[in-house]
Write a protein that holds these residues in place. Sequence first.
Motif, PDB file in Angstrom:
ATOM      1  N   GLN A  53      -2.048  14.646  -2.262  1.00 45.71           N
ATOM      2  CA  GLN A  53      -2.575  13.431  -2.849  1.00 45.71           C
ATOM      3  C   GLN A  53      -3.935  13.073  -2.244  1.00 45.71           C
ATOM      4  OE1 GLN A  53       0.317  10.242  -2.667  1.00 45.71           O
ATOM      5  NE2 GLN A  53       2.037  11.654  -2.877  1.00 45.71           N
ATOM      6  N   GLU A  75      -0.526  11.285   1.870  1.00 48.61           N
ATOM      7  CA  GLU A  75      -0.106  10.087   1.135  1.00 48.61           C
ATOM      8  C   GLU A  75      -0.332   8.792   1.897  1.00 48.61           C
ATOM      9  OE1 GLU A  75       3.792  11.664   3.016  1.00 48.61           O
ATOM     10  OE2 GLU A  75       1.762  12.326   2.574  1.00 48.61           O
ATOM     11  N   THR A 288       1.004   2.843   2.725  1.00 47.32           N
ATOM     12  CA  THR A 288       1.225   3.568   1.482  1.00 47.32           C
ATOM     13  C   THR A 288       0.555   2.824   0.331  1.00 47.32           C
ATOM     14  OG1 THR A 288       3.268   2.403   0.885  1.00 47.32           O
ATOM     15  CG2 THR A 288       3.462   4.253   2.426  1.00 47.32           C
TER      16      THR A 288
END
Length: 409
Positions: A53, A75, A288
């Motif tokens: 990601q 992430e 996150t």
Amino acid sequence: MTSTLSSITSSETSTASSTTPGTSIGLTSTPVTSSTASITLSVTSALPAVVCQNGGTYDGIKCICHSDFYGPACEYSSDSITTDISTEGTIVANVELVVTVTNFNYTEELQDPRSEAYESFAKHFRQEMAKIYGSVPGYEGVKILSIRPATSSRGGARVRRASVTLPMGTGLEVEHEVIFSTVASPDLSEEFQNKTQELVAKLQETASNQGDCEHDTSVICLVVSNSPVVKNMTESSSLDALCQQLAPVGYQDYYYALPTSSTLRCVTNCTANTPITLDCYHGQCHVTRAGPQCFCWDESLYWYTGSQCSGRISKVATGLGVVIAVLLIACIVFVVLLAKRRKHRRRNAASTAGDSWYEEDGCTWTSPDGFLFINNGTGGSVRSFTPSLDLVNTDIPMQIARPSLRPPP
């Protein structure tokens, strides 16, 4: 290959194998030693690629992340950002403007800041607007406030660029906030007005010089009205806007300014030793896309209570406790059943001993008078016996207690 197989007149054997995406098929031929042809299909499964990601790349072993990210799949965002912006005398100002983007179509995904479409457009918009606004002194960045479909009519869009009429549903109206940093001074109002006019001039100049960019998504094709200003430039009450501009796209809302030293430091709830630090008792805090979260340690060994891993229960200890409790209960039940069984056996033994002497028939008593005795132990049979009193001393007086009646047991 086809002519060879068709010329064989005897029996032919073939093996078919279904394939799926991500597999490769190898064809291996064998020499024909008899009138039989065989085809062997070998299937090799390709290993699934790891999805990294936030622009990370996979090197075959792990994800290589950009400097702002970390984690197995890149992430997590870094929990703090260090800047060289001085906190003494620095103020933040912002102005709200709206532009129409004609080379991007509106979709419902653009309403979700966490969607891939929104983040991709927001990153592209920030980069392109930096090219337009970047030459204005004190420019720090832009923040998208809202994205709407461009105003349209039944016959087509009202938004026009040069002589081009947009089809219905094409184009975006992007309301955004332009953020500046400057030094406090008595002439802030005049400075704000000059910066606002300069921003509008930059927008209109860019829109008039872009040419035909309707189908070029590498740029932001703009339509600017005569008065694009939605809200005049004002001073912000905190420096948080600067940190949100420095934060990665998708994570901006989780960063705050911490002016504790001579330079600005941007922190999150995961930054240690700050007033807003999130305490993860038996875990670690990560930033996150959904915000700062606690990730508990050794979840395969412990159960945790609460979202901050505050209390944990050992799965091994709980399992052993359950086993011990079950064994203890089983032992108690076994002892109780054993005691009941022994007690029942004693009762049966006493009852049998009380009734068995009636069944003994080892000697016979005879008497001329004849005594009648009913032996209950033999099922109610009638027997007679005669006692022998030869050895009984009849001179000894006997005292017999007065008989009393008792109810049968």
